[in-house]
Design a protein around this motif. Sequence first.
Motif, PDB file in Angstrom:
ATOM      1  N   VAL A  53      16.588 -16.989 -49.962  1.00 27.61           N
ATOM      2  CA  VAL A  53      17.937 -17.061 -50.535  1.00 27.61           C
ATOM      3  C   VAL A  53      18.991 -17.119 -49.432  1.00 27.61           C
ATOM      4  CG1 VAL A  53      19.672 -15.784 -51.849  1.00 27.61           C
ATOM      5  CG2 VAL A  53      17.341 -15.952 -52.706  1.00 27.61           C
ATOM      6  N   LEU A  54      18.779 -16.349 -48.371  1.00 29.04           N
ATOM      7  CA  LEU A  54      19.787 -16.203 -47.321  1.00 29.04           C
ATOM      8  C   LEU A  54      19.684 -17.237 -46.210  1.00 29.04           C
ATOM      9  CD1 LEU A  54      19.643 -12.315 -47.018  1.00 29.04           C
ATOM     10  CD2 LEU A  54      21.396 -13.674 -48.172  1.00 29.04           C
ATOM     11  N   ALA A  55      18.574 -17.958 -46.133  1.00 24.67           N
ATOM     12  CA  ALA A  55      18.398 -18.951 -45.066  1.00 24.67           C
ATOM     13  C   ALA A  55      17.625 -20.147 -45.595  1.00 24.67           C
ATOM     14  CB  ALA A  55      17.662 -18.336 -43.877  1.00 24.67           C
ATOM     15  N   SER A  56      17.744 -21.257 -44.890  1.00 24.88           N
ATOM     16  CA  SER A  56      17.029 -22.480 -45.288  1.00 24.88           C
ATOM     17  C   SER A  56      15.626 -22.466 -44.696  1.00 24.88           C
ATOM     18  CB  SER A  56      17.799 -23.714 -44.796  1.00 24.88           C
ATOM     19  OG  SER A  56      19.074 -23.767 -45.383  1.00 24.88           O
ATOM     20  N   VAL A  57      14.800 -21.571 -45.243  1.00 25.53           N
ATOM     21  CA  VAL A  57      13.418 -21.443 -44.779  1.00 25.53           C
ATOM     22  C   VAL A  57      12.476 -21.337 -45.970  1.00 25.53           C
ATOM     23  CG1 VAL A  57      14.044 -20.296 -42.605  1.00 25.53           C
ATOM     24  CG2 VAL A  57      13.564 -18.912 -44.642  1.00 25.53           C
ATOM     25  N   ASP A  58      11.259 -21.809 -45.767  1.00 20.07           N
ATOM     26  CA  ASP A  58      10.180 -21.539 -46.705  1.00 20.07           C
ATOM     27  C   ASP A  58       9.321 -20.431 -46.127  1.00 20.07           C
ATOM     28  OD1 ASP A  58      11.074 -23.605 -48.284  1.00 20.07           O
ATOM     29  OD2 ASP A  58       9.550 -25.043 -47.625  1.00 20.07           O
ATOM     30  N   VAL A  59       8.668 -19.654 -46.990  1.00 20.21           N
ATOM     31  CA  VAL A  59       7.759 -18.600 -46.543  1.00 20.21           C
ATOM     32  C   VAL A  59       6.384 -18.861 -47.133  1.00 20.21           C
ATOM     33  CG1 VAL A  59       7.282 -16.128 -46.501  1.00 20.21           C
ATOM     34  CG2 VAL A  59       9.657 -16.937 -46.409  1.00 20.21           C
ATOM     35  N   HIS A  60       5.366 -18.862 -46.267  1.00 20.98           N
ATOM     36  CA  HIS A  60       3.989 -19.079 -46.691  1.00 20.98           C
ATOM     37  C   HIS A  60       3.166 -17.827 -46.415  1.00 20.98           C
ATOM     38  CE1 HIS A  60       3.922 -23.762 -46.776  1.00 20.98           C
ATOM     39  NE2 HIS A  60       5.089 -23.279 -47.164  1.00 20.98           N
ATOM     40  N   LEU A  61       2.384 -17.408 -47.412  1.00 27.13           N
ATOM     41  CA  LEU A  61       1.603 -16.177 -47.327  1.00 27.13           C
ATOM     42  C   LEU A  61       0.145 -16.457 -47.705  1.00 27.13           C
ATOM     43  CD1 LEU A  61       4.157 -13.834 -49.149  1.00 27.13           C
ATOM     44  CD2 LEU A  61       3.875 -14.109 -46.681  1.00 27.13           C
ATOM     45  N   PRO A  62      -0.707 -16.724 -46.730  1.00 31.79           N
ATOM     46  CA  PRO A  62      -2.122 -16.914 -47.035  1.00 31.79           C
ATOM     47  C   PRO A  62      -2.846 -15.579 -47.193  1.00 31.79           C
ATOM     48  CG  PRO A  62      -1.745 -17.191 -44.689  1.00 31.79           C
ATOM     49  CD  PRO A  62      -0.386 -16.966 -45.312  1.00 31.79           C
ATOM     50  N   ILE A  63      -3.894 -15.571 -48.021  1.00 33.71           N
ATOM     51  CA  ILE A  63      -4.811 -14.435 -48.086  1.00 33.71           C
ATOM     52  C   ILE A  63      -6.016 -14.794 -47.213  1.00 33.71           C
ATOM     53  CG2 ILE A  63      -6.288 -13.025 -49.550  1.00 33.71           C
ATOM     54  CD1 ILE A  63      -3.346 -12.596 -50.086  1.00 33.71           C
ATOM     55  N   LEU A  64      -6.303 -13.989 -46.211  1.00 29.36           N
ATOM     56  CA  LEU A  64      -7.359 -14.329 -45.263  1.00 29.36           C
ATOM     57  C   LEU A  64      -8.725 -14.409 -45.944  1.00 29.36           C
ATOM     58  CD1 LEU A  64      -6.341 -12.198 -42.149  1.00 29.36           C
ATOM     59  CD2 LEU A  64      -5.597 -14.495 -42.808  1.00 29.36           C
ATOM     60  N   ARG A  65      -9.565 -15.249 -45.381  1.00 27.13           N
ATOM     61  CA  ARG A  65     -10.899 -15.403 -45.988  1.00 27.13           C
ATOM     62  C   ARG A  65     -11.672 -14.079 -45.900  1.00 27.13           C
ATOM     63  NH1 ARG A  65     -14.813 -19.703 -43.570  1.00 27.13           N
ATOM     64  NH2 ARG A  65     -13.040 -20.700 -42.546  1.00 27.13           N
ATOM     65  N   GLY A  66     -12.544 -13.884 -46.884  1.00 21.62           N
ATOM     66  CA  GLY A  66     -13.300 -12.640 -46.972  1.00 21.62           C
ATOM     67  C   GLY A  66     -12.677 -11.624 -47.902  1.00 21.62           C
ATOM     68  N   TYR A  67     -11.466 -11.916 -48.401  1.00 24.57           N
ATOM     69  CA  TYR A  67     -10.722 -10.933 -49.187  1.00 24.57           C
ATOM     70  C   TYR A  67     -10.697 -11.225 -50.690  1.00 24.57           C
ATOM     71  CZ  TYR A  67      -8.907  -8.249 -45.249  1.00 24.57           C
ATOM     72  OH  TYR A  67      -8.792  -7.424 -44.145  1.00 24.57           O
ATOM     73  N   THR A  68     -11.472 -12.190 -51.154  1.00 27.10           N
ATOM     74  CA  THR A  68     -11.448 -12.496 -52.590  1.00 27.10           C
ATOM     75  C   THR A  68     -12.858 -12.537 -53.160  1.00 27.10           C
ATOM     76  OG1 THR A  68     -11.499 -14.897 -52.218  1.00 27.10           O
ATOM     77  CG2 THR A  68      -9.339 -13.841 -52.344  1.00 27.10           C
ATOM     78  N   ASN A  69     -12.974 -12.166 -54.429  1.00 22.90           N
ATOM     79  CA  ASN A  69     -14.277 -12.141 -55.092  1.00 22.90           C
ATOM     80  C   ASN A  69     -14.890 -13.516 -55.263  1.00 22.90           C
ATOM     81  OD1 ASN A  69     -14.794  -9.358 -55.633  1.00 22.90           O
ATOM     82  ND2 ASN A  69     -13.124  -9.380 -57.112  1.00 22.90           N
ATOM     83  N   ALA A  70     -14.054 -14.561 -55.238  1.00 25.51           N
ATOM     84  CA  ALA A  70     -14.545 -15.913 -55.498  1.00 25.51           C
ATOM     85  C   ALA A  70     -15.324 -16.497 -54.320  1.00 25.51           C
ATOM     86  CB  ALA A  70     -13.377 -16.837 -55.841  1.00 25.51           C
ATOM     87  N   GLU A  71     -15.227 -15.882 -53.150  1.00 27.74           N
ATOM     88  CA  GLU A  71     -15.876 -16.438 -51.972  1.00 27.74           C
ATOM     89  C   GLU A  71     -17.363 -16.117 -51.928  1.00 27.74           C
ATOM     90  OE1 GLU A  71     -13.377 -15.966 -48.271  1.00 27.74           O
ATOM     91  OE2 GLU A  71     -12.260 -14.706 -49.652  1.00 27.74           O
ATOM     92  N   THR A  72     -18.111 -17.002 -51.273  1.00 27.45           N
ATOM     93  CA  THR A  72     -19.547 -16.782 -51.108  1.00 27.45           C
ATOM     94  C   THR A  72     -19.817 -15.538 -50.280  1.00 27.45           C
ATOM     95  OG1 THR A  72     -19.937 -19.164 -51.206  1.00 27.45           O
ATOM     96  CG2 THR A  72     -21.698 -17.802 -50.286  1.00 27.45           C
ATOM     97  N   LYS A  73     -19.068 -15.381 -49.182  1.00 29.13           N
ATOM     98  CA  LYS A  73     -19.222 -14.220 -48.306  1.00 29.13           C
ATOM     99  C   LYS A  73     -18.129 -13.201 -48.613  1.00 29.13           C
ATOM    100  CE  LYS A  73     -21.485 -16.596 -44.447  1.00 29.13           C
ATOM    101  NZ  LYS A  73     -22.739 -15.838 -44.553  1.00 29.13           N
ATOM    102  N   LYS A  74     -18.269 -12.513 -49.727  1.00 29.29           N
ATOM    103  CA  LYS A  74     -17.296 -11.503 -50.103  1.00 29.29           C
ATOM    104  C   LYS A  74     -17.292 -10.375 -49.081  1.00 29.29           C
ATOM    105  CE  LYS A  74     -16.425  -8.009 -53.642  1.00 29.29           C
ATOM    106  NZ  LYS A  74     -16.920  -7.384 -54.893  1.00 29.29           N
TER     107      LYS A  74
END
Length: 282
Positions: A53-74
């Motif tokens: 809101v205060l600046a002309s920027v986008d913010v990207h927030l990845p969830i690192l691999r290994g942190y989700t149930n959907a992955e093969t290597k949970k």
Amino acid sequence: MITSTFTFSDSAVIPYYEIESQERDKTKTVIVGIHGLMSDLDYWQRLADNLTVLASVDVHLPILRGYTNAETKKGDIPNAGQYDNDLVEILQELEHEYERIVLIGHSTGAANVCRILNAGRLPVKTEKIILAAPFLHPALPVNREISNQENGSDSWAVYSKRAKLYHIWANINPFFQGRAPVVKVPVRDVPYDASSQVYPYELSYRLVMSRFIDLKYTNWQLFAKSSVFIGSADEVIDSEKLKQLWKDKTGTDMHTVDSEDHNSLLTSPPFMQHILESVRLL
């Protein structure tokens, strides 16, 4: 917030969240936030909402691999140090979309940022590094004692005997890959929703150690140009000890934000103001 995914070169897929600026036609800068040992994003989202809101920027927030149930290597990663390659791939992809990158690492996420900085692998468009409450390595004498050991609570534990044994093996054999879990942390089903269901999640030795710097091969002087913040009430790190360690290692000072703890630092006015000033100077 835009919910999407990011696919790495080995076909692994992770959740990826984007908060876009309200001035999309003027946006040339992206802020990338790297989360800590847990993947909670509610503080990150509040920070992102304010910044976009205060600046002309986008913010990207990845969830690192290994942190989700959907992955093969949970709760695990394919190889020790996998996060170094992953983070570089994310940043290289963003170089095609933006003119400037601001990289912010929080807690162990700060250590991940320091790792690729130490390796000289930052893409050229990464113009600003900000470290928030950096949890750089469990062996540093700046960390507060963890109260829950071994069995711990239902959602949090450190399997200290196994971790110490693996650490000994890793010192003997640099190619050692510890696949068994050494930490149990609470993970939300929806990372940015504080009311989301929380479940216990075990993280392997090689995943956890890939979130820290290498004390043997780290050139601390490379971190001197980073902006570093710590809350005076941080419950994970002793802020005064960390400030002195940082001064001794890098010759630079660290910003202390009064009354803020490990997570609330992210939404504190001084921290947000520093980011805004940095973005406007780019």
